[in-house]
Design a protein around this motif. Structure first.
Motif, short mmCIF file in Angstrom:
data_model
loop_
_atom_site.label_atom_id
_atom_site.label_comp_id
_atom_site.label_asym_id
_atom_site.label_seq_id
_atom_site.Cartn_x
_atom_site.Cartn_y
_atom_site.Cartn_z
N MET A 59 -14.56 12.75 -7.47
CA MET A 59 -13.58 13.74 -7.93
C MET A 59 -12.73 13.17 -9.05
N GLN A 60 -12.39 11.89 -8.96
CA GLN A 60 -11.56 11.29 -9.99
C GLN A 60 -12.30 11.17 -11.31
N VAL A 61 -13.58 10.82 -11.25
CA VAL A 61 -14.37 10.75 -12.48
C VAL A 61 -14.39 12.12 -13.16
N LYS A 62 -14.57 13.15 -12.37
CA LYS A 62 -14.58 14.50 -12.94
C LYS A 62 -13.23 14.86 -13.53
N ALA A 63 -12.16 14.45 -12.82
CA ALA A 63 -10.81 14.76 -13.33
C ALA A 63 -10.50 13.96 -14.58
N ASP A 64 -10.86 12.67 -14.58
CA ASP A 64 -10.55 11.82 -15.74
C ASP A 64 -11.31 12.24 -16.98
N ALA A 74 0.83 -1.21 0.00
CA ALA A 74 0.00 0.00 0.00
C ALA A 74 0.86 1.26 0.00
N GLU A 75 1.97 1.22 0.73
CA GLU A 75 2.86 2.38 0.74
C GLU A 75 3.48 2.62 -0.64
N LEU A 76 3.82 1.54 -1.34
CA LEU A 76 4.35 1.69 -2.69
C LEU A 76 3.29 2.23 -3.65
N ALA A 77 2.03 1.84 -3.42
CA ALA A 77 0.96 2.35 -4.29
C ALA A 77 0.80 3.85 -4.14
N ILE A 78 1.00 4.38 -2.93
CA ILE A 78 0.93 5.83 -2.73
C ILE A 78 2.04 6.54 -3.51
N GLN A 79 3.24 5.98 -3.43
CA GLN A 79 4.36 6.57 -4.17
C GLN A 79 4.13 6.53 -5.68
N ALA A 80 3.53 5.43 -6.15
CA ALA A 80 3.27 5.31 -7.59
C ALA A 80 2.22 6.32 -8.05
N ALA A 81 1.23 6.59 -7.17
CA ALA A 81 0.19 7.54 -7.57
C ALA A 81 0.69 8.97 -7.59
N ASP A 82 1.69 9.26 -6.79
CA ASP A 82 2.20 10.63 -6.71
C ASP A 82 3.26 10.86 -7.79
N ARG A 83 2.96 10.52 -8.98
CA ARG A 83 3.84 10.74 -10.12
C ARG A 83 3.08 11.50 -11.20
N ALA A 84 3.83 12.09 -12.14
CA ALA A 84 3.19 12.84 -13.22
C ALA A 84 2.31 11.94 -14.06
N VAL A 85 1.17 12.47 -14.47
CA VAL A 85 0.22 11.68 -15.25
C VAL A 85 0.68 11.56 -16.70
N TYR A 86 1.18 12.67 -17.27
CA TYR A 86 1.54 12.69 -18.69
C TYR A 86 3.05 12.89 -18.83
N ASP A 143 -5.92 18.23 -12.43
CA ASP A 143 -5.25 17.70 -11.23
C ASP A 143 -5.53 16.20 -11.03
N LYS A 144 -5.36 15.46 -12.10
CA LYS A 144 -5.52 14.02 -11.99
C LYS A 144 -4.51 13.42 -11.01
#
Length: 485
Positions: free
Chosen positions: A308-313, A106-118, A146-147
């Motif tokens: 919020m994610q649906v709106k962002a996506d 789970a901690e690794l998943a947080i780090q993976a999500a906090d990366r640039a989308v594009y 702000d995805k």
């Protein structure tokens, strides 16, 4: 010389070894014929058959009926003396190690999500014509909606939900193992009790045979004693089988069946007493802090982040591009901006679905809270009564029952009580002891089940002795704290 003096004199001669076997038998017959007082027969028969000292005989009688004397009661042992070794073994279980790996995941998943989308895109182009042309382009899509931030929030909430679930699982796992240890201790008590009953009945049967030889007991009564011995033998076999089953369950859950374990009904009583003293108005607010509700609450927050994610996506992110081109001797530079047009699909249905998910999560939380509140009320209603009945049992059976057992044995040996009445009374006393064992088991089961389901067990056990004695009815919860402990 009166009858009492004569009987006691014969008993003293037997102790000193001055009488031969024949004289002992003759003295026994004479004592049965002359003695009329209960204490005389009690002294003679206990000396002749059991060959034990008076204090030891009293303790043995009490133990044989499952009524421990004060000097034989198990001493109180605090949590801190036996729990650390158990928790060490518990933390080494493969199931617990797997939970720790899931926490790291789970901690690794947080780090993976906090990366640039594009990532930027690089384009190269060459065109062979009358005039050759070369072009170089660089484009970058902007995370305008702000995805990245939404994905990070989602990963953090999912990690918190995972931690809360792991904490609850660990509480339930530990509660299951503590209950297995408690049942093992109860089964060993029952086995010891059955063994003492068997030994005591054998000793009484020896006395019955001597009374039969003296003409003080009928053959039918002797057969009743033999039947009682057969019943005690069967009870001992069943108790041993139950003890083996309990040992097997402990081995299955903990990998070993030899753990230092002590009763902790005292701590349970303190916990329940303080829970009952909590004001009724505080019950509902405190319920919301139960560790078992942490996951459901985080699910509500996650549902909001999903919206919020649906709106962002579905938001239109612009793309900026830079291009450099050389065509023949001409150099060109271009800048471009592209924005998707949401004309044919504005994704409003997806947003509505996400909004409904929030309502569903909120209702799920309320349902979970209602269930736990109901169980909490049932727990606070039932367990205090079990503890009261257990206290009554200790006062009546362990104190008065021991005296009744001794008096009953004296009366039977003196012939004042028939063998059938004596055996029936002994069975009643034995049943009273087994009721006490069942009460203890019910107390452990009720308390551990609730503490495991509510997630309060590990915070309660992890406190020091002073904290345990002052523990509130509901420990405040943090999902990560529950897991890390």
């Amino acid at each position: 010389m009166n009858k009492t003096t004569l009987a006691r004199t014969l008993a003293c001669l037997f102790r000193s070894g001055l009488l031969s076997c024949g004289l002992v038998l003759a003295a026994g017959l004479l004592a049965f014929a002359l003695a009329a007082e209960n204490d005389t027969l009690d002294v003679f028969l206990e000396t002749n058959a059991l060959e034990t000292k008076a204090p030891e005989a009293e303790v043995f009688k009490a133990q044989s009926l499952g009524l421990p004397a004060k000097e034989t009661d198990a001493p109180y042992v605090a949590f801190g003396q036996w729990l650390p070794a158990l928790l060490t073994q518990f933390n080494q279980l493969p199931e617990v190690q797997a939970q720790l790996t899931r926490q790291q995941q789970a901690e690794l998943a947080i780090q993976a999500a906090d990366r640039a989308v594009y990532n930027p895109e690089l384009g190269l182009n060459y065109q062979n014509a009358d005039t050759d042309s070369y072009s170089l382009g660089l484009s970058q899509t902007l995370d305008w909606a702000d995805k990245r931030g939404v994905a990070t929030k989602r990963a953090e909430l999912e990690a918190q939900i995972l931690l809360a679930d792991i904490g609850l699982e660990r509480n339930q796992m530990l509660a299951e193992r503590l209950l297995a240890l408690a049942e093992q201790a109860q089964s060993r008590k029952a086995l010891t009790f059955a063994e003492q009953q068997l030994r005591f009945t054998k000793a009484q049967l020896s006395i019955a045979k001597q009374r039969l030889a003296a003409g003080d007991l009928s053959n039918v009564e002797l057969q009743l004693m033999q039947l009682e011995l057969a019943t005690n033998t069967a009870d001992y076999a069943l108790a041993e089988q139950a003890a083996l089953v309990a040992d097997g369950k402990v081995i299955e859950l903990l990998g070993n069946n030899n753990f230092a374990f002590s009763e902790f009904i005292k701590e349970i009583h303190v916990f329940v007493t303080q829970a009952k003293q909590a004001p009724a108005t505080e019950l509902s607010p405190l319920t919301s802090t139960l560790p078992a509700l942490a996951s459901a609450y985080q699910q509500v927050l996650l549902a909001r982040v999903n919206a919020m994610q649906v709106k962002a996506d579905t938001s239109a992110d612009p793309t900026i591009s830079l291009a450099a081109e050389k065509e023949g001797t001409d150099n060109k530079l271009g800048v471009g901006v592209s924005i998707p047009l949401q004309v044919r699909n504005n994704y409003s249905e997806l947003q509505a679905v996400a909004d409904k998910g929030i309502a569903i999560a909120e209702q799920g939380y309320l349902a979970r809270e209602r269930v736990l509140t109901t169980k909490q009320k049932q727990f606070l209603y039932a367990l205090p009564r079990l503890l009261e009945r257990y206290q009554d049992w200790r006062e009546l059976v362990q104190v008065s029952g021991a005296k009744a057992a001794k008096s009953l044995s004296q009366q039977w040996q003196a012939g004042d009580v028939s063998t059938s009445e004596y055996l029936q009374s002994r069975r009643q006393l034995a049943a009273s002891y087994l009721v006490g064992l069942n009460l203890e088991t019910a107390i452990y089961q009720s308390w551990l089940t609730w503490m495991g389901e509510s997630g309060q067990l590990m915070p309660f056990l992890d406190g020091s002795a002073e904290q345990i004695s002052q523990a509130p009815s509901h420990m405040p919860n943090a999902a990560a704290r529950t897991v890390n402990q």
